[in-house]
Scaffold this motif. Structure first.
Motif, mmCIF file in Angstrom:
data_model
loop_
_atom_site.group_PDB
_atom_site.id
_atom_site.type_symbol
_atom_site.label_atom_id
_atom_site.label_comp_id
_atom_site.label_asym_id
_atom_site.label_seq_id
_atom_site.Cartn_x
_atom_site.Cartn_y
_atom_site.Cartn_z
ATOM 1 N N THR A 274 23.723 19.276 36.081
ATOM 2 C CA THR A 274 22.315 18.972 36.328
ATOM 3 C C THR A 274 22.235 18.169 37.623
ATOM 4 O O THR A 274 22.898 17.135 37.761
ATOM 5 C CB THR A 274 21.692 18.168 35.182
ATOM 6 N N VAL A 275 21.473 18.695 38.573
ATOM 7 C CA VAL A 275 21.264 18.029 39.854
ATOM 8 C C VAL A 275 19.922 17.306 39.792
ATOM 9 O O VAL A 275 18.874 17.937 39.635
ATOM 10 C CB VAL A 275 21.274 19.039 41.017
ATOM 11 N N TYR A 276 19.967 15.986 39.902
ATOM 12 C CA TYR A 276 18.744 15.183 39.874
ATOM 13 C C TYR A 276 18.351 14.842 41.306
ATOM 14 O O TYR A 276 19.133 14.250 42.058
ATOM 15 C CB TYR A 276 18.971 13.886 39.104
ATOM 16 N N THR A 277 17.138 15.228 41.693
ATOM 17 C CA THR A 277 16.619 14.845 42.995
ATOM 18 C C THR A 277 15.529 13.790 42.791
ATOM 19 O O THR A 277 15.267 13.365 41.671
ATOM 20 C CB THR A 277 16.028 16.056 43.755
ATOM 21 N N LYS A 278 14.891 13.368 43.877
ATOM 22 C CA LYS A 278 13.866 12.344 43.774
ATOM 23 C C LYS A 278 12.633 12.830 43.030
ATOM 24 O O LYS A 278 11.852 12.030 42.527
ATOM 25 C CB LYS A 278 13.473 11.855 45.170
#
Length: 230
Positions: free
Chosen positions: A158-162
């Protein structure tokens, strides 16, 4: 590489001037004993990098950074490692040198800057500083510095961005290889974080916006070393 030095202690100035003189591509524009003295030069001269002490007369180095629009890259030089986490929350901090530091350590900081990971380009989201994620047969373009952290669960990451998060089939190992080492480090067998987004570290937990991420026992020395905390 045009730079200036802001350092109020003469012995520390002499050490830095000696180090700078050994690197031909580093062009020293000026030496200042206070941030206010340097302000006009920063505003009216093409400066690439500032070697900046924290404890300065009138205004601290950390306070001064907050007043500079479109700041050059900053390499902090200080005797106080406890300010490391706070400084990495600010824009354009390139490295954090804790006095006394060796020429080898100084050269490593300069080389980090020279690698081209300058924050202005990254924050503008230029093509080479973005990445495409193939999620659900759709390509999503994200800026690398918008990534807060990457977490893995079995065969998925899971890639969490802003602003968003993306979960898809991938491995954490692939991300370690594609992310710039300067901004990112693995702090747990299941987590990689972006140093720029650290709010605080308490015990074995890193706090980043609404994320609380554990630090693995075998990774703690690595993250503290990256943040120049000894």
């Amino acid at each position: 590489m045009n730079c200036i030095l802001i350092e109020d202690e003469i012995p520390a100035q002499k050490v830095l001037l000696n180090y700078i003189s050994k690197i031909p591509e580093v062009n020293l524009i000026g030496v200042f004993q206070s941030a206010l003295d340097a302000n006009n030069t920063i505003t009216n001269t093409d400066i690439d990098c500032i070697f900046l002490d924290i404890n300065l007369p009138d205004i601290s180095g950390l306070q001064f950074i907050k007043t500079i629009p479109n700041s050059p890259a900053i390499i902090m030089t200080t005797a106080y490692p406890e300010h490391a986490v706070e400084s990495f929350e600010l824009e354009n901090i390139c490295d954090y040198l804790v006095k006394p530091f060796s020429f080898e350590r100084f050269l490593k900081a300069v080389n980090k800057y020279k690698r081209g990971l300058n924050f202005t380009d990254l924050k503008e989201g230029k093509k080479e500083n973005c990445i495409f994620l193939n999620v659900d047969k759709t390509l999503h373009k994200i800026a690398i510095l918008d990534i807060l952290c990457i977490s893995s669960d079995k065969n998925y990451v899971t890639v969490y961005t802003k602003t968003r998060k993306f979960t898809y089939l991938d491995s954490l190992k692939n991300w370690i290889e594609k992310l710039p080492e300067y901004n990112f480090t693995q702090i747990h067998k299941s987590h990689i974080i972006n140093h720029e987004e650290i709010n605080k570290i308490s015990g074995n937990i890193v706090y980043m916006r609404d994320q609380k991420i554990p630090i693995g026992r075998s990774y703690k020395s690595q993250i503290l070393k990256k943040l120049k905390i000894h």
